[in-house]
Scaffold this motif. Sequence first.
Motif, short mmCIF file in Angstrom:
data_model
loop_
_atom_site.label_atom_id
_atom_site.label_comp_id
_atom_site.label_asym_id
_atom_site.label_seq_id
_atom_site.Cartn_x
_atom_site.Cartn_y
_atom_site.Cartn_z
N GLU A 100 -16.90 25.94 72.05
CA GLU A 100 -15.75 25.18 72.52
C GLU A 100 -14.89 24.74 71.35
O GLU A 100 -13.67 24.85 71.37
N GLU A 101 -15.56 24.25 70.30
CA GLU A 101 -14.83 23.80 69.13
C GLU A 101 -14.13 24.97 68.45
O GLU A 101 -13.06 24.82 67.88
N SER B 32 -11.13 25.92 70.79
CA SER B 32 -10.05 24.94 70.78
C SER B 32 -9.53 24.74 69.36
O SER B 32 -8.63 23.93 69.14
N ARG B 33 -10.08 25.45 68.42
CA ARG B 33 -9.61 25.44 67.03
C ARG B 33 -9.78 24.10 66.34
O ARG B 33 -9.10 23.81 65.37
N VAL B 34 -10.66 23.26 66.89
CA VAL B 34 -10.96 22.02 66.19
C VAL B 34 -11.80 22.35 64.96
O VAL B 34 -11.80 21.63 63.97
#
Lengths: 431, 316
Positions: A223-224, A227-229
């Motif tokens: 997910e990270e 979402s490019r976090v």
Amino acid sequence: MRRLFPNAWHVARREYLMRVRSRTFAIVTALLAVIGLAIPLLPIGFQLIAGDRATTIGLYAGDASLESSAATSLEAILNAGASGGGSQTSRYVIRAVQVPEDARADVRAGKLDGLLSISRGDGQELSFDLYTDQRASNQAVVAIRQAATQVSIADRLSRAGIDPGEASQIFAPTTFGITPVDPNARHPEESFGPSYLLAMALVILTFMAVITYGQWVAISVAEEKSSRVMELLITAATPRQLLAGKVLGNGAAGLTQYAAVVAAALVGVLAQGVVAERLLGTGGGASLAGVNLWVFAPFGVFFVGGFLLYATLYAAFGSVAARQEDVPQVTGPMILVGMAGYFAAFIGLTVPDAGWVRALSLIPFFSPSMLPMRMLLSQVAPWEWGLAAALMVIFLAGALWVAARIYSAGVLLYGQRASLRAVLRAVRVDR
Amino acid sequence: MSLVVDSITKRFGPVVALDGVSFSVEPGRIFGLLGANGAGKTTCMRIVLDILRPDSGSVSWQGRANTALPRNTWGYLPEERGLYLRMKVIDVLCFFASLYGVPVRDATRDVEDWLDRFRIPEYRDRKVEELSKGNQQKIQFIAAILHDPAVLIMDEPFIGLDPVNVQLLKEAFFEMRSRGKTLVFSTHQMETVEELCESIAIIDRGRVVVAGSVREVKHAMGRQVVRLATEGDGNGLAWLDRMDGVTITSHRQDFVELQVPAGTDPEMILHAAMDHGERVTRFEIADPSLEEVFIEHVGRPAAVEAERHLAERPDR
């Protein structure tokens, strides 16, 4: 090398709060807690349902005195056998009938479970006929057959001139003892049931924890990435800090869920006596008597070790996935390993002393479920505990090393096909 | 002591992403990294931040290798924006600040200060996913600076912003510079670079084609631009074509733009005009624009690249 903490704590804290505050978590936890509460109470429910229903057998003999004496002894024998034979409290009711045709119709209509006809043949011998829709191997049919045999023997004895007092001595149960091969074996027959159930429960719990919570870790990593976090995260913290934080945060959330379920199950176990008394009028339910409760100490330790091992590798695999949809595909190998452990442990339940079970139970991927299982159903030597623990530590260290490498390379792998080759390449490439 | 990127090379399999890239940035300056899409800007920034390691070469800041520097030296605004969408603005920002060791109380105070500055104080307790892209980008900028980094690295910070927000972000840039920070950002919007940057490097296909202060880079072009306007319709300027080395680069509505080679004194054009009896209403000597510098070195305009760049990012 930068310190693991406090950044791993910050990551873990965020991970934990996000997970625990989510609606899905609340719903699933509540649902599992209800199931946890219900399972210990289920046997009582079964008894409640089964207890209401007695097996009613019609009896036709044509001869009033034969009929009444046979009815009395049949009822006595059948119900005596039932109450001494275990936890089942099936009751038998014998009802004398006048018209066999009507009784047969009742059997067909399900109002009677069977019609037992007794007749005295030429040689004064009693013969029995059971009219029923049950098969010959049915438990009730077998019991009735045994009871009939006893009635028949008692009849022969009385015809031979032996009075009923002596006859009852003849039928008195004999002394029958059991000498175990290994007197130290902790498994007297009566505790095998609860131990077996507990071992099975531990195997299932471990499998679910490893698969579910491991998947949480992998999805949260993917997910990270999607979402490019991730790019911000790896600028701020090291891959090891992120990896450790992920595993700890999700592990803590998983433990929270587990604690809720186990607490509910404990309430259920403790309530068994009270509930049984209220509903059945008797004490009852499965008890944990005879179960080696010390199993929870090593189970706890190996459970945590096993979870850390799986979750660390899940995080590494998750970091290779470019999108969340890729996670199941990428984590496939991990699920296979988890399933293998599950099935091995399940088969092992029946043969806890087999060589292959003993060997597998030392391997870190399998030890969390297989060692406690063996402890409950058989014995685990001290050296086996030591070896398994040492292997667990070694595997964990290795997994952390490999996972940190995959992770630090994997998190920047965008747009590439997620595959085992990508993983291996990621490990080879330095950062 | 400056930020020094010293001949870094990075390959991804058969692709050479960076080939001996060198440049340096003076502390307290705003530095522009210009280049087409895929030129290697992002890879270069990731190497500076030590999230990628170069195959060879090194990066240092104030004399220390980047591998030995604490992480809070850098503030990073990645090109691909990313925040935790389901978290509140204040929580996301405090989380990132905490990773850099900033206490929650200090972070909260700074966040509120910056939200005011960006005119979005009401978004403090909103979830990030409720914000527009432009506002998310401002949050992302705040995330990059909360730990008070000495160097700010920003990958295409102006992409996707409306003019009002571009202006707010530029003001934030100047604010950071006035606090003594060093700013490095990549872009292909030449007007922004002209407005903000003291020095630049242009990267093309993994190589630095030109680097230095904007003034030096323009001077190095070896020509100057003259803008000339006269009374009349401008068609009478045929004499210009006959002048040595002078080329007309464009006929605008109200002036003509000329290029003059380095050795020629631009004022001779003014004299020539007066000799031809023109009444001069405008005479201006200028350096070539960065757009021209870019075209000269890369061989195609940056704007085309920008369009292609946007087209490749349908999510914005």
